[in-house]
Enzyme design. Sequence first.
Site, short mmCIF file in Angstrom:
data_model
loop_
_atom_site.label_atom_id
_atom_site.label_comp_id
_atom_site.label_asym_id
_atom_site.label_seq_id
_atom_site.Cartn_x
_atom_site.Cartn_y
_atom_site.Cartn_z
N LYS A 220 0.72 -1.01 0.13
CA LYS A 220 -0.15 0.29 -0.23
C LYS A 220 0.89 1.27 -0.05
CE LYS A 220 -3.58 2.81 1.44
NZ LYS A 220 -4.86 3.01 2.04
N GLU A 230 -3.70 10.65 -6.44
CA GLU A 230 -4.73 10.00 -7.05
C GLU A 230 -4.78 10.42 -8.37
OE1 GLU A 230 -8.79 7.83 -5.82
OE2 GLU A 230 -7.53 8.52 -4.03
N HIS A 246 -19.31 -1.02 -2.50
CA HIS A 246 -20.19 0.43 -2.00
C HIS A 246 -21.50 0.15 -2.31
CE1 HIS A 246 -16.72 2.23 -0.59
NE2 HIS A 246 -15.96 2.39 -1.82
N1 LIG Z 1 -7.98 6.22 5.68
C1 LIG Z 1 -8.04 5.33 4.89
O1 LIG Z 1 -7.32 5.22 4.05
C2 LIG Z 1 -9.13 4.43 5.17
C3 LIG Z 1 -8.93 3.38 4.37
C4 LIG Z 1 -9.84 1.74 4.83
C5 LIG Z 1 -10.81 2.19 5.88
N2 LIG Z 1 -10.80 3.40 6.50
C6 LIG Z 1 -11.88 3.55 7.47
O2 LIG Z 1 -11.43 2.70 8.79
C7 LIG Z 1 -12.80 2.54 9.45
C8 LIG Z 1 -13.01 0.94 9.79
O3 LIG Z 1 -12.00 0.57 10.46
P1 LIG Z 1 -11.74 -0.73 11.14
O4 LIG Z 1 -12.34 -1.84 10.19
O5 LIG Z 1 -10.51 -0.88 11.77
O6 LIG Z 1 -12.95 -0.52 12.34
P2 LIG Z 1 -12.88 -0.10 13.73
O7 LIG Z 1 -11.91 0.95 13.79
O8 LIG Z 1 -14.40 0.11 14.22
O9 LIG Z 1 -12.45 -1.25 14.76
C9 LIG Z 1 -13.49 -2.43 14.58
C10 LIG Z 1 -13.77 -2.74 16.09
O10 LIG Z 1 -12.65 -3.38 16.50
C11 LIG Z 1 -12.40 -3.03 17.83
N3 LIG Z 1 -11.01 -3.24 17.88
C12 LIG Z 1 -9.98 -2.44 17.39
N4 LIG Z 1 -8.81 -2.97 17.79
C13 LIG Z 1 -9.09 -4.21 18.41
C14 LIG Z 1 -8.35 -5.30 19.02
N5 LIG Z 1 -6.84 -5.25 19.17
N6 LIG Z 1 -9.08 -6.35 19.75
C15 LIG Z 1 -10.19 -6.20 19.77
N7 LIG Z 1 -10.99 -5.29 19.47
C16 LIG Z 1 -10.27 -4.39 18.93
C17 LIG Z 1 -12.60 -1.56 17.71
O11 LIG Z 1 -13.22 -1.27 19.01
C18 LIG Z 1 -14.08 -1.80 17.01
O12 LIG Z 1 -15.15 -2.31 17.91
C19 LIG Z 1 -13.86 3.27 8.55
O13 LIG Z 1 -14.32 4.29 9.15
C20 LIG Z 1 -13.25 3.47 7.17
O14 LIG Z 1 -13.84 4.56 6.46
C21 LIG Z 1 -9.96 4.48 6.13
#
Ligand SMILES: NC(=O)c1ccc[n+]([C@@H]2O[C@H](COP(=O)([O-])OP(=O)(O)OC[C@H]3O[C@@H](n4cnc5c(N)ncnc54)[C@H](O)[C@@H]3O)[C@@H](O)[C@H]2O)c1
Length: 367
Positions: A220, A230, A246
């Site tokens: 990445k 981009e 999506h």
């Molecule tokens: N900035 C970017 O380039 C980019 C790319 C992809 C996704 N995103 C964003 O990322 C978000 C999703 O991220 P996600 O999937 O990490 O979700 P999240 O941050 O909601 O985490 C998912 C769940 O896992 C829990 N959690 C986190 N670490 C843990 C651990 N080690 N042990 C147990 N539980 C844990 C969190 O509390 C939450 O309940 C979305 O808002 C999306 O838009 C951003």
Amino acid sequence: MPTPASHIVVKTPVVDSIGELYAARGLGKKCVLLFDEHTRELYGEAIVDSLHRQGFSTCELVVPARETSKSFSSAWKLFGRMIERDVDRSWNLLCVGGGVVGDLGGFIAASYYRGIPVVQLPTTLLAMTDSSIGGKVAVNHPLGKNLIGFFHLPELVLIDPAFLKSLPSREIFGGMSEVVKYGFIADRSFFDLLNGHFDEIVRLEEPWLTEAVSRSAFIKAEVVEKDFREQSGLRATLNFGHTFAHGLEKLAGYRNLRHGEAVTMGMACALILSRRLGFLAEAELVEGLGLIGRFRFPKGLVERQLLARDSREMFDSMFSDKKKIDRKLRFVLIDRIGHGFLHGEDVEKHEVLGAIEDAKEWFRSRK
Ligand SMILES: NC(=O)c1ccc[n+]([C@@H]2O[C@H](COP(=O)([O-])OP(=O)(O)OC[C@H]3O[C@@H](n4cnc5c(N)ncnc54)[C@H](O)[C@@H]3O)[C@@H](O)[C@H]2O)c1
Ligand SMILES: [Zn+2]
């Protein structure tokens, strides 16, 4: 600003080396820590204790563990807390959590005092391999996700796969979809490694887990480095499977369907579309779907979130994808495993519908 790849450190345990890593980057020892409730509960005390032992001053902030925390109003509240604690430009912000905390913390760091350094300590598989890398930070607007934000590269991304031990298996599979995506779009040998050791990786077995996490993060970073804003179409290849995804996420109202689950289904559609348009050989389609077939979903999820959907409705909701340009549906396709590209031309609607139908048929046949 660091380059995206130069600032990634993969290490277990990484927290005990934060002092040295910060010093090497010229970062100060005044650190705002942003957690969500879960990461605070699981890791907060150990991280804060370790930072104090290493001579840091800290200010802790905690947000609810849900997507709605990624909002302007929660950023606004946190700004208040930081001002009250006399946090100024000499501080930096460490995000401890998944993509929600990383995106929100990055947004706050990019705007507070016109920008303070941000460090990412991702704790989900998705955050380690995707959201913490590349400097896209944002909050959601009621009219759309991730619409308000910045490009603000982290000074450091500290990846410790040991944090994944407490992560629910649904989140592991969700993150795994982005990992597999890198195999499809960028690296045939990585695809082969994932194919050979998928089960070990989702069981978090070493050395496979660290290998998968670290190769994903560096792929990445490399893509981002070559096309930060981009412009060339390369960074857009990171959206492989995402146009379809999506559409599904929108139909689900962004509830009950994890992003990664939608991407896994979307990648099946994108592989089939690549084949239908004559870019991908049949044998590679079969191989690609074979890897998709290793993913596990909660019971009934594929039925409810894909098979029960009307393909035309799914097509229409794909049009609301913010990545569309001039209302054209652009697709990221692959012409071989390990090479993705942004298909510049409009794809005919019946081909897209055909790919969705074929993907549904494929998922049905696997039950
Ligand atoms: N900035 C970017 O380039 C980019 C790319 C992809 C996704 N995103 C964003 O990322 C978000 C999703 O991220 P996600 O999937 O990490 O979700 P999240 O941050 O909601 O985490 C998912 C769940 O896992 C829990 N959690 C986190 N670490 C843990 C651990 N080690 N042990 C147990 N539980 C844990 C969190 O509390 C939450 O309940 C979305 O808002 C999306 O838009 C951003
Ligand atoms: Zn994604």
